[in-house]
Scaffold this motif. Sequence first.
Motif, mmCIF file in Angstrom:
data_model
loop_
_atom_site.group_PDB
_atom_site.id
_atom_site.type_symbol
_atom_site.label_atom_id
_atom_site.label_comp_id
_atom_site.label_asym_id
_atom_site.label_seq_id
_atom_site.Cartn_x
_atom_site.Cartn_y
_atom_site.Cartn_z
ATOM 1 N N TYR A 76 0.877 -1.167 0.000
ATOM 2 C CA TYR A 76 0.000 0.000 0.000
ATOM 3 C C TYR A 76 0.914 1.217 0.000
ATOM 4 O O TYR A 76 1.603 1.481 0.984
ATOM 5 C CB TYR A 76 -0.875 -0.009 1.257
ATOM 6 N N GLY A 116 -2.342 3.872 -2.137
ATOM 7 C CA GLY A 116 -3.657 3.315 -1.838
ATOM 8 C C GLY A 116 -4.550 3.200 -3.053
ATOM 9 O O GLY A 116 -5.696 2.756 -2.961
ATOM 10 N N ARG A 171 3.299 -1.329 3.985
ATOM 11 C CA ARG A 171 2.827 0.020 3.667
ATOM 12 C C ARG A 171 4.038 0.938 3.596
ATOM 13 O O ARG A 171 4.902 0.926 4.461
ATOM 14 C CB ARG A 171 1.870 0.521 4.751
#
Length: 152
Positions: free
Chosen positions: A123, A126, A151
């Motif tokens: 991510y 996004g 992330r």
Amino acid sequence: MINQLYTIYDYQGLAKDLIQQYKLVGDVAIAQIFQLPRSIMKQYDYVIPAPIHPNKLAKRTFDHVTFVLDSQNIKYTQIFETEERLKQSDLSKRARALQHNPFKIKRDLELENKKILLVDDIYTTGLTIHRLAELLIVRKIRKIDALTFARG
């Protein structure tokens, strides 16, 4: 659109190196590092992985997201397909946002009032998760969450 985002690692340092070794070199033994939390997975009616384009799959020889799910015996349902697109990490955040949604639903399921967990590897902006969620939101889903390996 996304209610909750779960991530296992920050996409930096060793985690970044391992993900690249896993995805780009095909070192599938590294998949064991991405232990997905079963307590979270059990809360959802459907676990849905982000799709990989067939050309990329042929080049890579394995689907890096579903391989992790399969190796942990996590049941998932693939309902999406994707058009071939430029490598997202080569694009700026703005360039990514300007692209049209490359995803389509290829398999229709009754999703009304269901809890959905989208799964992807990384991510960053996004955009992948949100574009997948865009296709689902019109189906009166109770909740859409996401889980990613990292992330950044």
